[in-house]
Structures are given as structure tokens and as C-alpha cells.
Design an enzyme around this catalytic site. Structure first.
Site, PDB file in Angstrom:
ATOM      1  N   CYS A 164       3.271  -8.243  -2.405  1.00  0.00           N
ATOM      2  CA  CYS A 164       2.823  -7.023  -3.260  1.00  0.00           C
ATOM      3  C   CYS A 164       3.634  -6.641  -4.179  1.00  0.00           C
ATOM      4  CB  CYS A 164       3.275  -5.595  -2.791  1.00  0.00           C
ATOM      5  SG  CYS A 164       2.895  -5.632  -0.590  1.00  0.00           S
ATOM      6  N   GLN A 173       4.773  -6.449   8.699  1.00  0.00           N
ATOM      7  CA  GLN A 173       5.255  -4.873   8.208  1.00  0.00           C
ATOM      8  C   GLN A 173       4.698  -3.699   9.046  1.00  0.00           C
ATOM      9  OE1 GLN A 173       2.048  -4.367   4.635  1.00  0.00           O
ATOM     10  NE2 GLN A 173       0.556  -5.823   5.609  1.00  0.00           N
ATOM     11  N   SER A 225      -0.937   2.295   2.765  1.00  0.00           N
ATOM     12  CA  SER A 225      -1.379   1.981   1.578  1.00  0.00           C
ATOM     13  C   SER A 225      -2.866   1.995   2.314  1.00  0.00           C
ATOM     14  CB  SER A 225      -0.982   1.279   1.010  1.00  0.00           C
ATOM     15  OG  SER A 225      -0.536  -0.516   1.757  1.00  0.00           O
ATOM     16  N   HIS A 284      -3.604  -0.266  -2.857  1.00  0.00           N
ATOM     17  CA  HIS A 284      -2.570  -0.982  -3.012  1.00  0.00           C
ATOM     18  C   HIS A 284      -3.283  -2.329  -2.682  1.00  0.00           C
ATOM     19  CE1 HIS A 284       0.710  -3.570  -3.058  1.00  0.00           C
ATOM     20  NE2 HIS A 284       0.992  -3.367  -1.518  1.00  0.00           N
ATOM     21  N   CYS A 296       8.518  -2.654  -2.237  1.00  0.00           N
ATOM     22  CA  CYS A 296       9.076  -3.374  -0.910  1.00  0.00           C
ATOM     23  C   CYS A 296       7.852  -4.404  -1.182  1.00  0.00           C
ATOM     24  CB  CYS A 296       9.022  -2.613   0.204  1.00  0.00           C
ATOM     25  SG  CYS A 296       7.479  -1.840   0.497  1.00  0.00           S
ATOM     26  N   GLY A 349       6.585  -8.670   1.237  1.00  0.00           N
ATOM     27  CA  GLY A 349       7.134  -9.677   1.932  1.00  0.00           C
ATOM     28  C   GLY A 349       8.360 -10.272   2.192  1.00  0.00           C
TER      29      GLY A 349
END
Length: 383
Positions: free
Chosen positions: A89, A157, A238, A339, A369, A371
Site C-alpha cells: 500500500c 490484513q 477502505s 484506496h 500501513c 503489507g
């Protein structure tokens, strides 16, 4: 130490999954913001030393070094190279960091950083799913070293976001209130024209599709959890989205030679990491590290952009840092705006820069944040 300056920052409107940008080739999405950045500044694209773009799931139309493809699709000079970055991300935030580091090292003078992602065309984790054709269920199961260290524990996640909600005692109701605020802030920003300067309209599409006027706490309360026993629903996560973003990063020498007035200076760059199973807690130690290295406090920061991967991520970050919620994601975040993972980092920086200028603030801090438990932090200083 030599400085890296932000000359301009621009983005597409963020498209909803299956929405206005879903049929646009990723190379054309990226080309659009590249052309917009140079049209807005009047700079010669041929002066560019490198193009660094973030993108995840680089298969299909996003394969083959999409940064280079975007540049060529913009009909820009052949001699300018490109490279694609994947820090999940945070990919395009890392692209900006690499661009700034190249400029600060003295080896480059003008670098274009940004990112692109068409999640409608290439679903999230498509690359991982493609790996199953080769006998791999996920990136970890075939690794002896990973199994010895972490065993067969689930890495997700969604699980991490739920674990955070439980550990920090964040209720579903608190997350829904945060999500509603994200939509309201995004709609207020759009309605008041705050996004107009940062958005480059594409094919008649000029407004983010994600913010929902009809959402409410009552509607959110009626949604089913993502899993049995989970505090998460789609409302507090998101949105899957499509979009692109670009930032022009230049050296002091370039700024002086071309008589450019830069808009901001990169004050600090860093990246840290935390437990990969918890995954989404990285922004907490990363923010503390960045402020310490920069010699700043939370109170010194005028605006924060903390990516809203999940509401629990930002709420836990707020709890740990003590930041003022009134200065965090003031124009909404990914829960409302969406996102597009490869593009979000530079999108956040674009919004941060424009809002700092509108408010005449000095420092802005961005973190997200990523992965694997990593988290980038960028602090910029408005000039």
C-alpha cells in the site's frame, strides 16, 4: 544536506470499482497525471532523470514495468527511464522517497514519482492468486524459513485489523463513527472545491466517486461482519478503487537554474517495520521514529494523513500518538475516497500539500500501513 523540493503534485479523481475509470488502461491512467504535471508547470519532460511509480499486482496491463509504459503512453521522450516499486500500500509513497533520495544524493535533478492502480481490471492480490498455478497458495507457505519462524499462522490484513480493534478496545460503533466522519469530511471538501486544484479531470470525470451522501450510522449498523465474530464490516474498510497520482521532485540546483518557486521541501523520510502478522501497526512506531529523527513533536505537525486502510488502524494510531483528531485526514480518507493501492501514497501527499497551502500550515506528516508490517513516514515543510 542537500534538499529535495516538491514542484507540483496532481492526481486523477479516484474511481469506484467498476466505475468511471474501470475501463481505462493503467498506462493511460498514469500517462494522464504525467501529462498534467508537466502541463501545469510548463517544464520540459525531457529534463526528467527518472520516473518512479508504485504499483502492486503487476500482471496483465500492469506488468512490464508500468512506470516506463505510462511515460511512453504519455508520448514523452524515449531517453527517460522508468522503474516500478512495490511496497504494497505504500508503493507510491516509497516512490516519492526514492525520488527525494536520488535528488538529495546529487545524482539526479528532476524525478517524477507517483503511482497507478486499476483494481477493477486487476483485483487485489491477483498476483498471489496467479501463483497458485505454480503450486503456491500464498507467499509464505512454501518457505521453510518462514514456517520455522511463524508457523502456519494466518497472515491477513482483515485478521490484523480485527486484532488491532480487540487489542486497543475499539468497538464496532467507534469505527463506524470514524467511517461516517471520513465520508462527511470528504463530501464537505469536494463540495467546497477543495480538491479541484489537485485533481486532473479525465474524460469528463472530475470528482471522486467513493464518498457516500446516503450513508449513516443506521445503515452501517445493518451490515454483516466480514467474518463470524469480527468487528469489521465493509463500511469501516477502505474502498477498492482505480486511480493515479504524480509528484515532481527537484533539486535545489534544478530549482535555481529554471527559476522555479517550489511549493514544499521534504523535511524527513523514513520507513520502519513491525510484526508482519499484526501487519497494520507499523505506522505507530514509524511515526515515533520519524518525529524523533526529525526533532519534532506531534504538536509541531499542522496536518496528518494516515491512510484509512481500516478504521481501527487510524484509531489505534491516534490512541498511541496522542495526535489531535481534528488535524488528521481533514478531507476524509480511504474509507470515503478509496484506496487504489499503488497510487494512494502519492495521492495522500498531493492532498496533504494542497491542504497545507490552503491552511498556511508549515509541517505535514504522512504515514500508512503496508503489507508485511512496514510503514513509511514522510514529513514535508510548506515553503
Amino acid at each position: 544536506m542537500p534538499s529535495a523540493y516538491l514542484i507540483d503534485a496532481v492526481r486523477t479523481p479516484v474511481g469506484r470499482r467498476g466505475g468511471a475509470l474501470s475501463s481505462v488502461h493503467p498506462a493511460d491512467l498514469g500517462a494522464h497525471v504525467l501529462k498534467a504535471a508537466f502541463e501545469r508547470t510548463g517544464l520540459d519532460p525531457g529534463l526528467t532523470d527518472d520516473v518512479i511509480f508504485g504499483c502492486c499486482d503487476t500482471i496483465g496491463p500492469q506488468a512490464g514495468n508500468i512506470a516506463r509504459t505510462c511515460w511512453l503512453a504519455a508520448d514523452f521522450p524515449d531517453h527517460v527511464p522508468g522503474v516500478t516499486v512495490d511496497r504494497q500500500c505504500g508503493s507510491s509513497q516509497q516512490a516519492v522517497a526514492f525520488a527525494a533520495q536520488a535528488v538529495m544524493s546529487g545524482t539526479m535533478d528532476l524525478v517524477v514519482a507517483g503511482g497507478v492502480q486499476n483494481m477493477s481490471a486487476i483485483p487485489i492480490s491477483a498476483a498471489m492468486l496467479a501463483g497458485r498455478e505454480y503450486g503456491f497458495d500464498d507467499p509464505f507457505s512454501g518457505s521453510k524459513g518462514w514456517q520455522e519462524r511463524y508457523g502456519s499462522i494466518e497472515v491477513s490484513q482483515f485478521r490484523a485489523a480485527d486484532m488491532i480493534a480487540q487489542r486497543w478496545e475499539i468497538s464496532r460503533e467507534a469505527m463506524e463513527e470514524f467511517a461516517l466522519s471520513s465520508h462527511r469530511r470528504a463530501l464537505e471538501a469536494a463540495d467546497s472545491g477543495r480538491f479541484e486544484r489537485e485533481i486532473a479531470p479525465i474524460d469528463g470525470f472530475s470528482r471522486d466517486e467513493g464518498p457516500r451522501r446516503d450513508t449513516s450510522l443506521e445503515r452501517m449498523a445493518g451490515l454483516k461482519p466480514l467474518a463470524e465474530g469480527s468487528r469489521l464490516t465493509a463500511a469501516v474498510a477502505s474502498q477498492i478503487s482505480d486511480g493515479a497520482s504524480a509528484v515532481l521532485v527537484a533539486s535545489e540546483r534544478f530549482v535555481q537554474e529554471h527559476q522555479i518557486t517550489p511549493r514544499a521541501r521534504v523535511h524527513h523520510l523514513s520507513v520502519r517495520a513491525a510484526d508482519p502478522v499484526w501487519m497494520l501497526t507499523g505506522p505507530i512506531p514509524a511515526t515515533a521514529h520519524a518525529l524523533r529523527k526529525a526533532g519534532l513533536s506531534v504538536e509541531d505537525i499542522d496536518l496528518f494523513e494516515v491512510n484509512e486502510a481500516f478504521a481501527s488502524v487510524v484509531l489505534a494510531w491516534l490512541d498511541e500518538t496522542g495526535a489531535d483528531p481534528a488535524r488528521v485526514n481533514v478531507n476524509g480518507g480511504a474509507i470515503a475516497l478509496g484506496h487504489p493501492i499503488g497510487a494512494t501514497g502519492a495521492r495522500l501527499l498531493t492532498t496533504l500539500l494542497h491542504e497545507l497551502e490552503r491552511r498556511e500550515g508549515r509541517y505535514g506528516l504522512q504515514t500508512m500501513c503496508e503489507g508485511g508490517g512496514t510503514a513509511n513516514v514522510t514529513i514535508i515543510e510548506r515553503l
